[in-house]
Design a protein around this motif. Sequence first.
Motif, PDB file in Angstrom:
ATOM      1  N   ASN A  46       7.102  -2.250  -4.468  1.00 33.22           N
ATOM      2  CA  ASN A  46       7.923  -1.159  -3.957  1.00 33.22           C
ATOM      3  C   ASN A  46       8.221  -1.371  -2.478  1.00 33.22           C
ATOM      4  O   ASN A  46       7.315  -1.310  -1.649  1.00 33.22           O
ATOM      5  N   GLU A  47       9.491  -1.616  -2.148  1.00 33.70           N
ATOM      6  CA  GLU A  47       9.935  -1.708  -0.758  1.00 33.70           C
ATOM      7  C   GLU A  47      10.340  -0.296  -0.337  1.00 33.70           C
ATOM      8  O   GLU A  47      11.496   0.115  -0.461  1.00 33.70           O
ATOM      9  N   THR A  48       9.353   0.463   0.159  1.00 33.41           N
ATOM     10  CA  THR A  48       9.556   1.899   0.378  1.00 33.41           C
ATOM     11  C   THR A  48      10.185   2.238   1.726  1.00 33.41           C
ATOM     12  O   THR A  48      10.275   3.407   2.087  1.00 33.41           O
ATOM     13  N   SER A  49      10.654   1.230   2.448  1.00 37.06           N
ATOM     14  CA  SER A  49      11.256   1.488   3.757  1.00 37.06           C
ATOM     15  C   SER A  49      12.595   2.208   3.648  1.00 37.06           C
ATOM     16  O   SER A  49      13.077   2.788   4.624  1.00 37.06           O
ATOM     17  N   SER A  50      13.195   2.187   2.444  1.00 35.38           N
ATOM     18  CA  SER A  50      14.478   2.849   2.224  1.00 35.38           C
ATOM     19  C   SER A  50      14.583   3.202   0.752  1.00 35.38           C
ATOM     20  O   SER A  50      14.053   2.463  -0.101  1.00 35.38           O
ATOM     21  N   LEU A  89      10.113  -6.575 -12.675  1.00 32.80           N
ATOM     22  CA  LEU A  89      10.994  -5.642 -11.990  1.00 32.80           C
ATOM     23  C   LEU A  89      10.371  -5.151 -10.699  1.00 32.80           C
ATOM     24  O   LEU A  89       9.141  -5.066 -10.589  1.00 32.80           O
ATOM     25  N   PRO A  90      11.200  -4.780  -9.715  1.00 34.67           N
ATOM     26  CA  PRO A  90      10.675  -3.975  -8.612  1.00 34.67           C
ATOM     27  C   PRO A  90      10.178  -2.638  -9.166  1.00 34.67           C
ATOM     28  O   PRO A  90      10.500  -2.260 -10.295  1.00 34.67           O
ATOM     29  N   GLY A  91       9.418  -1.921  -8.355  1.00 28.34           N
ATOM     30  CA  GLY A  91       8.893  -0.632  -8.789  1.00 28.34           C
ATOM     31  C   GLY A  91       9.953   0.452  -8.833  1.00 28.34           C
ATOM     32  O   GLY A  91      11.144   0.210  -8.614  1.00 28.34           O
ATOM     33  N   LEU A  98       8.293  10.288  -3.481  1.00 31.51           N
ATOM     34  CA  LEU A  98       7.928   9.370  -2.400  1.00 31.51           C
ATOM     35  C   LEU A  98       8.763   9.606  -1.154  1.00 31.51           C
ATOM     36  O   LEU A  98       8.223   9.762  -0.056  1.00 31.51           O
ATOM     37  N   HIS A  99      10.077   9.650  -1.303  1.00 31.28           N
ATOM     38  CA  HIS A  99      10.927   9.777  -0.121  1.00 31.28           C
ATOM     39  C   HIS A  99      10.995  11.220   0.362  1.00 31.28           C
ATOM     40  O   HIS A  99      11.087  11.468   1.571  1.00 31.28           O
ATOM     41  N   GLY A 100      10.927  12.174  -0.560  1.00 26.76           N
ATOM     42  CA  GLY A 100      10.898  13.575  -0.154  1.00 26.76           C
ATOM     43  C   GLY A 100       9.672  13.909   0.668  1.00 26.76           C
ATOM     44  O   GLY A 100       9.736  14.711   1.609  1.00 26.76           O
TER      45      GLY A 100
END
Length: 381
Positions: free
Chosen positions: A78-82, A115-117, A158-160
């Motif tokens: 998971n690339e969670t930066s965006s 797959l990516p997450g 996650l982003h919220g």
Amino acid sequence: MKLIKNGTIIVGNGETLTNASVLIEGGKVTQVGQVTHSEEPEQVIDATGLYITPGLIDVHTHLGVHEEGIGQPGQDFNETSSPITPEIRALDGINPRDKGFEDARKAGVTTVQVLPGSANVIGGEMVTLKTSGNVVDEMVLRRPSGMKAAFGENPKRLHGSKGHAPVTRMGIAAMFRQQLRKAQQYKQKLERRENVEDNLGLENLGKVLDKEIPLRAHAHRADDIVTLLRLAKEFDLDISIEHCTEGHQIPDYIAQFNFPAAVGPTMSTRSKVELSDKGWETAGILNQAGVSVSITTDHPVVGIEYLRMSAIQAANHGLEKKDAWSSITLNAAKHLGVDERVGSLEAGKDADVVLWNDDPFNGSSYVLKTFVNGEEVYALD
């Protein structure tokens, strides 16, 4: 040349052959059934009383990008930066020495999609590869094999929680729609030969718009599945529904769109609200409605060694045995767009072969040998 002879062959295309053999040469299956050969094979395996099958296929995993047993250092999925990262590739994060690949070979799983997450609304490109090798580029079967997207709880949670969009399902759909429109505009400018600043993410989404690769979208709940189908129609996309946990609630509606579903990981616990109505009946209900079904473990959510047991459970709860078998062999290969090479034991296909002590749909059976491209990659001691 290798010969595996006198076994019961589950071909993968619906046929079962008794007292039959498989001839392997140059990493390919050359003959199946009653075989003939002009020269003596280098290796002969007597499979009398045993079962011979194609290698199993898991269409949705995080093998190598979510490594087992090492914690945070191995979590590259998971690339969670965006929330929007179509420019990333699962290929660049795969460690082929992840223990999960060894577990896959022991369980007769020879092909997987990585797959990516599901943290992001658009998560990046995925890749389909064999489960044996030391260099991931040499394991690749199809690159890329899809673009990841996710609807529902994961992106908004996650982003919220970071105080930015998306925080609702409405926000997820709006963000997805906005990004696809940007990709359309970028593609149109390129076609008109206008000067545009390079944008790898929009370029990758262009492959989805051109149907070069499908969008493979995480969607558990029925309402999220419907949103996905709405967007697929709006942008004229090829898609697959990943997880499809509540698909049994709307099977006839899903079937109208003629898109495949990757069902699972049903062996997991109900760890979030999206999974509250999960059950083994889903695959059979979707299949009966005419939806093309593959079964997945979503490794490491469920260990890849339980792929076969997941298919057995689906068969115990309404999915016909032949369809349950196909869901982890030939139908899974079609789901991934690699059925010309894997998924069944037929002349000209890759020699991904598994030797079992008994019928693989007997839960107590086990793998004796696994071959990938004709090379033995696992043997029971």
